[in-house]
Design a protein around this motif. Structure first.
Motif, short mmCIF file in Angstrom:
data_model
loop_
_atom_site.label_atom_id
_atom_site.label_comp_id
_atom_site.label_asym_id
_atom_site.label_seq_id
_atom_site.Cartn_x
_atom_site.Cartn_y
_atom_site.Cartn_z
N PHE A 1 -48.38 -31.22 -29.77
CA PHE A 1 -49.02 -30.46 -28.69
C PHE A 1 -49.52 -31.38 -27.57
O PHE A 1 -49.92 -32.51 -27.81
CB PHE A 1 -50.22 -29.67 -29.23
N ARG A 2 -49.47 -30.81 -26.37
CA ARG A 2 -50.13 -31.47 -25.24
C ARG A 2 -51.41 -30.68 -24.99
O ARG A 2 -51.36 -29.50 -24.60
CB ARG A 2 -49.22 -31.43 -24.01
N LEU A 3 -52.55 -31.31 -25.31
CA LEU A 3 -53.81 -30.56 -25.27
C LEU A 3 -54.36 -30.47 -23.84
O LEU A 3 -54.40 -31.47 -23.11
CB LEU A 3 -54.84 -31.24 -26.17
N ILE A 4 -54.74 -29.27 -23.47
CA ILE A 4 -55.36 -29.04 -22.15
C ILE A 4 -56.76 -28.52 -22.43
O ILE A 4 -56.92 -27.39 -22.91
CB ILE A 4 -54.55 -28.03 -21.32
N LYS B 1 -48.77 -18.38 -17.27
CA LYS B 1 -47.86 -19.36 -17.88
C LYS B 1 -48.34 -20.81 -17.84
O LYS B 1 -47.53 -21.74 -17.83
CB LYS B 1 -46.46 -19.28 -17.25
N ASP B 2 -49.71 -21.02 -17.81
CA ASP B 2 -50.20 -22.39 -17.95
C ASP B 2 -49.81 -22.94 -19.32
O ASP B 2 -49.51 -24.10 -19.47
CB ASP B 2 -51.73 -22.43 -17.83
N ALA B 3 -49.85 -22.07 -20.27
CA ALA B 3 -49.49 -22.46 -21.64
C ALA B 3 -49.12 -21.21 -22.42
O ALA B 3 -49.50 -20.10 -22.05
CB ALA B 3 -50.67 -23.15 -22.30
N LEU B 4 -48.39 -21.41 -23.49
CA LEU B 4 -48.00 -20.27 -24.32
C LEU B 4 -48.94 -20.14 -25.53
O LEU B 4 -48.86 -19.17 -26.26
CB LEU B 4 -46.55 -20.43 -24.79
N LEU B 5 -49.79 -21.18 -25.71
CA LEU B 5 -50.71 -21.16 -26.85
C LEU B 5 -52.12 -21.54 -26.38
O LEU B 5 -52.26 -22.35 -25.46
CB LEU B 5 -50.28 -22.20 -27.89
N ALA B 6 -53.12 -20.94 -27.01
CA ALA B 6 -54.51 -21.33 -26.71
C ALA B 6 -55.33 -21.22 -27.98
O ALA B 6 -55.05 -20.39 -28.85
CB ALA B 6 -55.09 -20.42 -25.63
N MET B 7 -56.32 -22.10 -28.08
CA MET B 7 -57.13 -22.11 -29.31
C MET B 7 -58.60 -22.18 -28.92
O MET B 7 -58.98 -22.94 -28.02
CB MET B 7 -56.74 -23.34 -30.12
N ILE B 8 -59.42 -21.37 -29.61
CA ILE B 8 -60.88 -21.43 -29.36
C ILE B 8 -61.56 -21.86 -30.66
O ILE B 8 -61.41 -21.21 -31.70
CB ILE B 8 -61.42 -20.06 -28.91
N ILE B 9 -62.28 -22.97 -30.59
CA ILE B 9 -63.05 -23.43 -31.76
C ILE B 9 -64.45 -22.82 -31.62
O ILE B 9 -65.12 -23.03 -30.59
CB ILE B 9 -63.12 -24.97 -31.82
N PRO B 10 -64.90 -22.05 -32.62
CA PRO B 10 -66.18 -21.35 -32.48
C PRO B 10 -67.37 -22.32 -32.41
O PRO B 10 -67.28 -23.46 -32.88
CB PRO B 10 -66.24 -20.47 -33.73
N PRO B 11 -68.54 -21.87 -31.85
CA PRO B 11 -69.69 -22.77 -31.60
C PRO B 11 -70.24 -23.44 -32.86
O PRO B 11 -70.66 -24.58 -32.83
CB PRO B 11 -70.75 -21.85 -30.99
N ASN C 1 -40.51 -33.08 -26.28
CA ASN C 1 -41.51 -32.50 -25.37
C ASN C 1 -42.63 -31.88 -26.19
O ASN C 1 -42.37 -31.29 -27.22
CB ASN C 1 -40.87 -31.41 -24.51
N LYS C 2 -43.87 -32.02 -25.68
CA LYS C 2 -44.98 -31.44 -26.45
C LYS C 2 -45.31 -30.04 -25.94
O LYS C 2 -45.16 -29.76 -24.74
CB LYS C 2 -46.19 -32.36 -26.33
N VAL C 3 -45.76 -29.21 -26.88
CA VAL C 3 -46.09 -27.84 -26.51
C VAL C 3 -47.49 -27.83 -25.87
O VAL C 3 -48.44 -28.30 -26.48
CB VAL C 3 -46.12 -26.94 -27.78
N PRO C 4 -47.61 -27.26 -24.66
CA PRO C 4 -48.95 -27.21 -24.05
C PRO C 4 -49.87 -26.26 -24.84
O PRO C 4 -49.45 -25.16 -25.18
CB PRO C 4 -48.69 -26.67 -22.65
N LEU C 5 -51.06 -26.74 -25.17
CA LEU C 5 -52.02 -25.93 -25.94
C LEU C 5 -53.37 -25.97 -25.21
O LEU C 5 -53.98 -27.03 -25.06
CB LEU C 5 -52.14 -26.51 -27.37
N LEU C 6 -53.80 -24.78 -24.76
CA LEU C 6 -55.12 -24.70 -24.11
C LEU C 6 -56.18 -24.75 -25.20
O LEU C 6 -56.08 -24.03 -26.20
CB LEU C 6 -55.24 -23.38 -23.34
N LEU C 7 -57.17 -25.61 -25.02
CA LEU C 7 -58.16 -25.79 -26.07
C LEU C 7 -59.56 -25.60 -25.50
O LEU C 7 -59.96 -26.29 -24.56
CB LEU C 7 -58.01 -27.20 -26.65
N CYS C 8 -60.27 -24.65 -26.10
CA CYS C 8 -61.65 -24.41 -25.67
C CYS C 8 -62.56 -24.72 -26.86
O CYS C 8 -62.60 -23.95 -27.83
CB CYS C 8 -61.78 -22.96 -25.21
#
Lengths: 426, 258
Positions: A78-81, A99-109, A50-57
């Motif tokens: 990871f399952r990228l959202i 609980k949409d995801a346990l991890l989130a990542m923000i890539i700066p501008p 199973n892939k870990v859900p990862l919120l990606l901005c």
């Protein structure tokens, strides 16, 4: 012998009529093994199947951030959202709390710009070092603004570390690619060919995992191989609640007075309890192992592979059971009330299980605890079982674990005899 | 001592020069205490609470042990030869002394084995006792479902499974109805007729009058009187045991031993 048989019969009858006690002795351990194996197996599946859900901005619009996202996706962990780029940190933490995801990542501008600048600077430095004309005074920074990684506090450090490791490797890939491309362009004034880029960046050496087994025919260890022996030992020792409680109850109720006036030694009561409860521990082990072998696969859990030395397994189980029973009887003899026996019994077993390596592997414990481990009978039981279940060993291979177990059991028996004399029960 | 010697013993119980005090408690319970109970006697031990009746019964049955003096059951010293002495006597404690999770049959089988009986003998005695004490219909029901009276009868049955020659009874009828008391007292008389010595203690004085032919009245660890019941009644000009009891032990409250 007739008296012993009659006493065993009495104990078995009482035991069989104690439905909550039976449920506690057989139902709870099965549930425990089931729950813990399922959890550990799903943790294993989380990073493998199973892939870990990862919120990606991604607030960046450049190529480097797209390459980073591709690299993360390729790790297959990871399952990228994808989130809209204007999503604020507050919005993201809000999503995580729901609980949409346990991890989130923000890539700066300015991620791509800064990666590019850093690549040009490093490439320039490298060319100068090689004695070639590099891009003099290439503007740029050595460091890129860090990527924010949000994590839910329920995630354990070990899991966060493996996530960080995976993300670092993706970042490293993006950075290295950019530096290589810049360097190649500076020397050849043309783009780095794809095939060379692939050879340079993706020709990773693989790691071949080889389990150290005594029996080469055995399949790889799995969550069942780890958990079933460990929690079987725990279940065996947890009979302390039932057995020590039964001894105290018998000491406190009227039947004890009558037993003391009859022409039979009280020690027979304890001998009978040893035989009866030793049988209970063996049945516990047999049921849990059978569930592991035949029921687990139907539940989507890995099947338990029994050791090739079945007689060795029986002997180890017998000794583990004897040690558990000796411990319970010792507590039962010294405890004055059932509350004392239950409270001390339960707490001490949890402590002995913890220091015995049932909850945290013994090799991961601090130095001082490694000495303490040796006093826990559960540790020696577990080591003997692991020798058979995980390493594929035979009885002779686990003798060094059995000897301390016998010493502990004999010590407990002697302490019990001393206690009986002190209390004038024999 | 062989079977013949046991049969020819004059005294079922001999207490000689007994001294006893509970560890860690001030005062002595017994000092140079002497008592003899003849074979086949129906002997009653009475006294106010705290007089020492239960303590004496526990010393006689080996539940407590004393460093001073000797106690013999049919010639066997309880302290030195307790395994032999225990074969001769049965004990019916005041508290229910059996496993409530077991049925009367299972309890009798277990305690029969512990009393030294074997399979066939146990089964024979179990059937007899269940019949005599009217427990046959409930022989396979768990004792925890029983009424107080049924439990009392089972308590007694276990004490006599091995046909003891001396039977110690500590309040054997406490808390039971008239019918059960009648049945128990009759059964005890029947046992005595067959030669069993009864050593009985109770606060049921009317029942005691009916059951006992010889009594001892105790107060504060000493014997106040010890003789034939009828003789004592005549001597103290009392019509019943209650009057005799109050005359000899006073009208103040007895204090249970703490």
């Amino acid at each position: 012998m007739y008296k012993l048989w009659a006493t065993i019969l009495k104990d078995v009858r009482i035991l069989l009529r104690d439905k909550p006690g039976l449920l506690f002795m057989f139902g709870m351990p099965i549930l425990l093994v089931l729950v813990i194996t399922t959890i550990q197996n799903s943790t294993f599946d989380l990073v493998s199947k199973n892939k870990v859900p990862l919120l990606l901005c991604n607030r960046d619009t450049g190529a480097a951030s797209r390459q980073l996202i591709q690299a993360i996706d390729k790790i297959d962990m990871f399952r990228l959202i994808n989130l809209p780029k204007d999503e604020t940190g507050k919005d993201i933490t809000g999503r995580m709390h729901s609980k949409d995801a346990l991890l989130a990542m923000i890539i700066p501008p300015d991620f791509s710009t800064k990666i590019d600048a850093k690549a040009r600077k490093i490439a320039g430095k490298a060319l100068n070092t090689f004695g070639l004309e590099g891009e003099k005074g290439a503007a740029g920074e050595d460091s890129v603004e860090p990527i924010d990684l949000y994590y839910h506090p329920i995630l354990q450090q070990s899991f966060r570390s493996s996530v960080q490791g995976a993300l670092y490797s993706a970042l490293q890939l993006v950075e290295s690619r950019q530096i290589l491309r810049t360097l190649y362009f500076s020397i050849n004034e043309k783009q780095l060919p794809d095939s060379l880029e692939k050879d340079l960046l993706h020709n990773n050496l693989s790691i071949n995992e080889i389990p150290v087994l005594l029996d080469n025919s055995r399949p790889l260890p799995n969550a069942s191989q780890h958990n079933i022996p460990a929690w079987t030992v725990f279940a065996m020792f947890f009979i302390v609640l039932s057995l020590s409680g039964s001894i105290v109850r018998e000491k406190l109720n009227g039947s004890f007075i009558r037993l003391k006036t009859l022409p039979t030694h009280y020690i027979l009561v304890l001998l009978s309890k040893q035989v009866t409860y030793l049988g209970v521990t063996l049945i516990q082990a047999a049921i849990i192992f059978a569930i592991g072998v035949w029921i687990f696969p139907y539940m989507g859990l890995p099947a338990l592979n029994l050791p090739s030395d079945i007689s060795g397994l029986f002997f180890v189980s017998l000794l583990c059971g004897w040690c558990a029973v000796s411990y319970a009887i010792c507590i039962g003899v010294f405890a004055r009330t059932q509350e004392q026996a239950n409270a001390f019994g339960a707490v001490s077993i949890v402590i002995l299980a913890a220091i015995g390596g049932l909850m945290v592997p013994s090799f991961a414990m601090p130095g001082s605890f490694r000495t303490l481990i040796k006093i826990s009978p559960l540790h020696w039981c577990l080591e003997a079982y692991y020798g058979l279940f995980l390493e594929g060993g035979k009885l002779k291979d686990v003798l060094m674990n059995i000897i301390p177990l016998v010493i502990i059991a004999v010590t407990l028996q002697l302490a019990t005899l001393w206690g009986l004399r002190q209390k004038k029960l024999i | 001592m062989n079977q013949h010697d046991e049969q020819t013993e004059t005294f079922a119980v001999e207490v000689e020069d007994l001294g006893f005090s509970y560890p860690g408690q001030p005062g002595r319970y017994f000092s140079h205490f002497n008592l003899k109970i003849a074979v086949a006697e129906r002997f009653g031990l009475f006294g106010p609470n705290g007089a020492g009746k239960t303590t004496l019964l526990h010393l006689m049955t080996g539940l407590l042990s004393s460093r001073e003096g000797t106690i013999r059951i049919l010639g066997k010293e309880i302290k030195k030869d307790n395994q032999s002495a225990r074969r001769f006597f049965g004990f019916v404690p005041q508290d229910f002394s059996f496993y409530e999770e077991l049925s009367p049959r299972e309890n009798l089988e277990f305690f029969g084995a512990w009393s030294g009986l074997k399979g066939v003998e146990i089964r024979k005695r179990t059937t007899e006792l269940l019949e005599i004490l009217d427990l046959t219909d409930v022989r396979d029901k768990q004792a925890q479902q029983f009424s107080g009276g049924m439990k009392r009868r089972l308590n007694l049955a276990i004490g006599v499974i091995h046909q003891p020659r001396v039977l110690f009874l500590d309040e054997p009828t406490v808390g039971v109805d008239v019918q059960t008391r009648y049945a128990i007292v009759n059964y005890l008389k029947e046992l005595n007729r067959k030669g069993t010595t009864l050593v009985y203690t109770s606060h049921q004085l009317a029942e005691a009058e009916e059951l006992c032919e010889k009594i001892a009245l105790m107060d504060k660890g000493t014997l106040v009187a010890h003789d034939d019941l009828q003789k004592l009644l005549a001597e103290h000009r009392q019509e019943g045991l209650e009057g005799l009891f109050l005359t000899l032990t006073g009208k103040n409250y007895g204090n249970d031993h703490v």
